[in-house]
Design an enzyme around this catalytic site. Sequence first.
Site, PDB file in Angstrom:
ATOM      1  N   ARG A   1       0.833  -1.218   0.000  1.00  0.00           N
ATOM      2  CA  ARG A   1       0.000   0.000   0.000  1.00  0.00           C
ATOM      3  C   ARG A   1       0.869   1.271   0.000  1.00  0.00           C
ATOM      4  NH1 ARG A   1      -3.152  -3.803  -0.405  1.00  0.00           N
ATOM      5  NH2 ARG A   1      -5.254  -3.871   0.464  1.00  0.00           N
TER       6      ARG A   1
ATOM      7  N   SER B   1     -10.547  -0.887   3.513  1.00  0.00           N
ATOM      8  CA  SER B   1      -9.759  -1.008   4.745  1.00  0.00           C
ATOM      9  C   SER B   1      -9.385   0.376   5.249  1.00  0.00           C
ATOM     10  CB  SER B   1      -8.456  -1.766   4.490  1.00  0.00           C
ATOM     11  OG  SER B   1      -8.727  -3.028   3.971  1.00  0.00           O
TER      12      SER B   1
ATOM     13  N   GLU C   1      -4.840   3.526   6.505  1.00  0.00           N
ATOM     14  CA  GLU C   1      -4.551   3.358   5.073  1.00  0.00           C
ATOM     15  C   GLU C   1      -5.199   4.508   4.301  1.00  0.00           C
ATOM     16  OE1 GLU C   1      -6.406   0.980   1.685  1.00  0.00           O
ATOM     17  OE2 GLU C   1      -5.410  -0.537   2.900  1.00  0.00           O
TER      18      GLU C   1
HETATM   19  N1  EPU Z   1     -10.318 -10.962  10.556  1.00  0.00           N
HETATM   20  C1  EPU Z   1     -10.994 -11.007  11.747  1.00  0.00           C
HETATM   21  N2  EPU Z   1     -11.991 -10.095  11.978  1.00  0.00           N
HETATM   22  C2  EPU Z   1     -12.317  -9.157  11.067  1.00  0.00           C
HETATM   23  C3  EPU Z   1     -11.614  -9.089   9.849  1.00  0.00           C
HETATM   24  C4  EPU Z   1     -10.600 -10.000   9.611  1.00  0.00           C
HETATM   25  O1  EPU Z   1     -10.724 -11.863  12.587  1.00  0.00           O
HETATM   26  O2  EPU Z   1     -13.242  -8.377  11.341  1.00  0.00           O
HETATM   27  C5  EPU Z   1      -9.292 -11.967  10.274  1.00  0.00           C
HETATM   28  C6  EPU Z   1      -9.808 -12.976   9.238  1.00  0.00           C
HETATM   29  O3  EPU Z   1     -10.497 -14.009   9.830  1.00  0.00           O
HETATM   30  C7  EPU Z   1      -8.517 -13.455   8.605  1.00  0.00           C
HETATM   31  C8  EPU Z   1      -7.624 -12.237   8.672  1.00  0.00           C
HETATM   32  O4  EPU Z   1      -8.164 -11.380   9.665  1.00  0.00           O
HETATM   33  O5  EPU Z   1      -7.932 -14.481   9.373  1.00  0.00           O
HETATM   34  C9  EPU Z   1      -7.491 -11.541   7.348  1.00  0.00           C
HETATM   35  O6  EPU Z   1      -8.773 -11.101   6.903  1.00  0.00           O
HETATM   36  P1  EPU Z   1      -9.129 -10.864   5.353  1.00  0.00           P
HETATM   37  O7  EPU Z   1      -8.753 -12.049   4.555  1.00  0.00           O
HETATM   38  O8  EPU Z   1     -10.535 -10.376   5.273  1.00  0.00           O
HETATM   39  O9  EPU Z   1      -8.135  -9.751   4.878  1.00  0.00           O
HETATM   40  P2  EPU Z   1      -7.594  -8.429   5.589  1.00  0.00           P
HETATM   41  O10 EPU Z   1      -6.175  -8.643   5.936  1.00  0.00           O
HETATM   42  O11 EPU Z   1      -8.522  -8.016   6.673  1.00  0.00           O
HETATM   43  C10 EPU Z   1      -6.676  -7.386   3.365  1.00  0.00           C
HETATM   44  C11 EPU Z   1      -6.734  -6.073   2.617  1.00  0.00           C
HETATM   45  C12 EPU Z   1      -8.082  -5.941   1.887  1.00  0.00           C
HETATM   46  C13 EPU Z   1      -8.176  -7.088   0.905  1.00  0.00           C
HETATM   47  C14 EPU Z   1      -8.072  -8.414   1.695  1.00  0.00           C
HETATM   48  C15 EPU Z   1      -8.033  -9.609   0.787  1.00  0.00           C
HETATM   49  C16 EPU Z   1      -5.328  -4.552   3.872  1.00  0.00           C
HETATM   50  C17 EPU Z   1      -5.282  -3.393   4.800  1.00  0.00           C
HETATM   51  N3  EPU Z   1      -6.546  -4.981   3.553  1.00  0.00           N
HETATM   52  O12 EPU Z   1      -7.682  -7.371   4.374  1.00  0.00           O
HETATM   53  O13 EPU Z   1      -8.039  -4.745   1.146  1.00  0.00           O
HETATM   54  O14 EPU Z   1      -9.400  -7.048   0.191  1.00  0.00           O
HETATM   55  O15 EPU Z   1      -6.844  -8.454   2.460  1.00  0.00           O
HETATM   56  O16 EPU Z   1      -6.812  -9.661   0.099  1.00  0.00           O
HETATM   57  O17 EPU Z   1      -4.273  -5.053   3.465  1.00  0.00           O
HETATM   58  C18 EPU Z   1      -8.676  -2.439   1.011  1.00  0.00           C
HETATM   59  O18 EPU Z   1      -7.472  -2.176   0.946  1.00  0.00           O
HETATM   60  O19 EPU Z   1      -9.558  -1.550   0.972  1.00  0.00           O
HETATM   61  C19 EPU Z   1      -9.097  -3.834   1.186  1.00  0.00           C
HETATM   62  C20 EPU Z   1     -10.367  -4.170   1.372  1.00  0.00           C
END
Ligand code: EPU
Length: 337
Positions: free
Chosen positions: A162, A237, A333
């Site tokens: 990012r 995010s 972000e």
């Molecule tokens: N999780 C939780 N609770 C929550 C959200 C997430 O426990 O409320 C846990 C999930 O269970 C999982 C882990 O956190 O074990 C990761 O969650 P997820 O796969 O949803 O991805 P993320 O790390 O929360 C990132 C990006 C998203 C992108 C997703 C999928 C960042 C800041 N965010 O989210 O990007 O869609 O991975 O690749 O890196 C964005 O930038 O606007 C965005 C949505």
Amino acid sequence: MILAKNISLKSFNTFGIDANAKLFCNITSVEILHNVLLEQHESSLFILGGGSNMLLTKDIDALVLHINLKGIEVVNETESTVTIKAMAGENWHEFVLWCLKHNYGGLENLSLIPGNIGTAPIQNIGAYGVELKDVFVSCEAVHIKNQTTKTFSKADCNFGYRESVFKQELNGDYIITSVNLELTKSNHSLHMDYGAIKNELEALKIKKPTIQDISRAVIAIRQSKLPDPKEIGNSGSFFKNPIISSRQFNQLQENFPNLPYYKISEEEVKVPAGWLIEKAGFKGKRFNDYGVHNKQALVLVNYGNANGKDIFELAQLIRKTVKRIFDITIETEVNII
Ligand code: EPU
């Protein structure tokens, strides 16, 4: 060149915050952009793309340039690849769909990301194991102060998680007018390592997925977790996933054995901010017209007429609480204006 006065930006930012622009100009050609920059060199300027990564906490006391440049063209083609030039004002997801319709591969994992082409390089958008930098060739940008045009190669952009040069050393110096991406025409390399994608394809009973299938899977996953900005204002995010030392991670794991993680190197581990925020008790919390999304704690939402300051204060409370519980500082972000 038409400059409009006192324009509400509510429909120009995906958070749906009702802040006003003192002056507003719709930039529909590179020529208009050059003219405005030349004539308005003494005005303070605010560059607005898709408005998908910002939280407006106040009115904009400046001339807002809305980058509305349109156009998609193939600029180079080999037997197996195609280079496409897309203008900065094209909507990202519509562009992804256009590529899929032509069976050009590389962007399917990035389906349904809000925002425009021109802002994609600024924060090196990414999702489900793919980042913009994986397909990026170059972008063209105009220097705001001296109006020179520069082509930035991938190396020039200095992409990170990012991150790019446009958020660092060159922050506020350039306006990106177009982006060139190299996509595959056949033998697409599919990225399905992300657990949720595999599960979704299995649920859809797809054994030999095409790029279109992957896009459908990504769209289904995103729709199940992330609010549609057309219905509930948000900027995706709100925070970045923090990177902590392996030492700190090992200590945390003793108290929180279920803490998910991605190992970055021997020394560093990335942990999901969404998990930390959920554990801190904020998931689904609603305060008047704003709150934390109930399916993804990383996303702050505006249910209607929230103001940016309130959402910013909630973000500060979340940061403080996460720091207190986990001793981890989470960075936003989204750009706070
Ligand atoms: N999780 C939780 N609770 C929550 C959200 C997430 O426990 O409320 C846990 C999930 O269970 C999982 C882990 O956190 O074990 C990761 O969650 P997820 O796969 O949803 O991805 P993320 O790390 O929360 C990132 C990006 C998203 C992108 C997703 C999928 C960042 C800041 N965010 O989210 O990007 O869609 O991975 O690749 O890196 C964005 O930038 O606007 C965005 C949505």
